[in-house]
Enzyme design. Structure first.
Site, PDB file in Angstrom:
ATOM      1  N   TYR A  25     -40.174  -3.897-150.874  1.00 12.59           N
ATOM      2  CA  TYR A  25     -41.384  -3.255-151.393  1.00 12.59           C
ATOM      3  C   TYR A  25     -42.074  -4.210-152.369  1.00 12.59           C
ATOM      4  O   TYR A  25     -43.289  -4.416-152.301  1.00 12.59           O
ATOM      5  CB  TYR A  25     -41.021  -1.949-152.104  1.00 12.59           C
ATOM      6  N   ASN A  48     -47.195   5.833-143.237  1.00 10.63           N
ATOM      7  CA  ASN A  48     -47.340   5.016-142.030  1.00 10.63           C
ATOM      8  C   ASN A  48     -47.693   5.876-140.818  1.00 10.63           C
ATOM      9  O   ASN A  48     -46.920   6.731-140.424  1.00 10.63           O
ATOM     10  CB  ASN A  48     -46.023   4.275-141.776  1.00 10.63           C
ATOM     11  N   CYS A  56     -41.932  -0.203-140.547  1.00  7.95           N
ATOM     12  CA  CYS A  56     -41.633   0.142-141.938  1.00  7.95           C
ATOM     13  C   CYS A  56     -40.127   0.235-142.195  1.00  7.95           C
ATOM     14  O   CYS A  56     -39.690   0.234-143.336  1.00  7.95           O
ATOM     15  CB  CYS A  56     -42.336   1.440-142.320  1.00  7.95           C
ATOM     16  N   HIS A  57     -39.338   0.279-141.129  1.00  7.74           N
ATOM     17  CA  HIS A  57     -37.879   0.278-141.328  1.00  7.74           C
ATOM     18  C   HIS A  57     -37.374  -1.074-141.810  1.00  7.74           C
ATOM     19  O   HIS A  57     -36.237  -1.196-142.220  1.00  7.74           O
ATOM     20  CB  HIS A  57     -37.181   0.655-140.014  1.00  7.74           C
ATOM     21  N   GLU A  83     -31.170  -4.148-134.664  1.00 14.69           N
ATOM     22  CA  GLU A  83     -31.960  -5.375-134.698  1.00 14.69           C
ATOM     23  C   GLU A  83     -31.138  -6.570-135.135  1.00 14.69           C
ATOM     24  O   GLU A  83     -31.666  -7.655-135.335  1.00 14.69           O
ATOM     25  CB  GLU A  83     -33.180  -5.170-135.605  1.00 14.69           C
TER      26      GLU A  83
END
Length: 105
Positions: A25, A48, A56-57, A83
């Site tokens: 952030y 979002n 945003c993750h 990921e």
DNA sequence: GCCATGGCTAGTA
DNA sequence: GCCATGGCTAGTA
């Protein structure tokens, strides 16, 4: 200075963070020239409109902690693991090496 | 006022 | 653990 941080700018910058990397952030806030706006970034993430196009993750806390997520932190953690990230407890493993380099326009 | 943050101090053990 | 900071929304008048 109030109202100078545009959500569209935040989303655009966030889209440059690739799969397998994360940002924070605070890093997003600083890159956009608002070093004190970390919390505002969190609010913008919550708003979002499209989690498919805006990842945003991939935005986590400054200490490598998971941060928040509109659909639950467990979901966020699962996505990040999918990921390629690993966790040690509730912290991202090798956090510093996983941080994306943000490029301001 | 509330909050998906973050940085800095007090003060315990 | 406290509080400054920025953007948002609920809900009063």
């Amino acid at each position: 200075m109030r109202g100078a941080l545009f959500a569209s700018d935040v989303y655009a910058l966030l889209r440059t963070v690739p799969k397998g990397k994360v940002t924070t952030y605070g890093d997003l806030a600083k890159a956009l020239g608002h070093p004190r706006a970390a919390r505002a970034i969190g609010r913008i993430m919550n708003a979002n409109p499209d989690p498919i196009v805006v990842p945003c993750h991939r935005v986590v806390a400054s200490d490598g902690g998971i941060g928040g997520y509109a659909y639950g932190t467990k979901v966020k953690k699962d996505i990040l693991e999918n990921e390629g990230l690993s966790f040690e407890g509730d912290r991202i493993k090798d956090f510093e090496k996983r941080r994306a380099v943000l490029k301001k326009n």
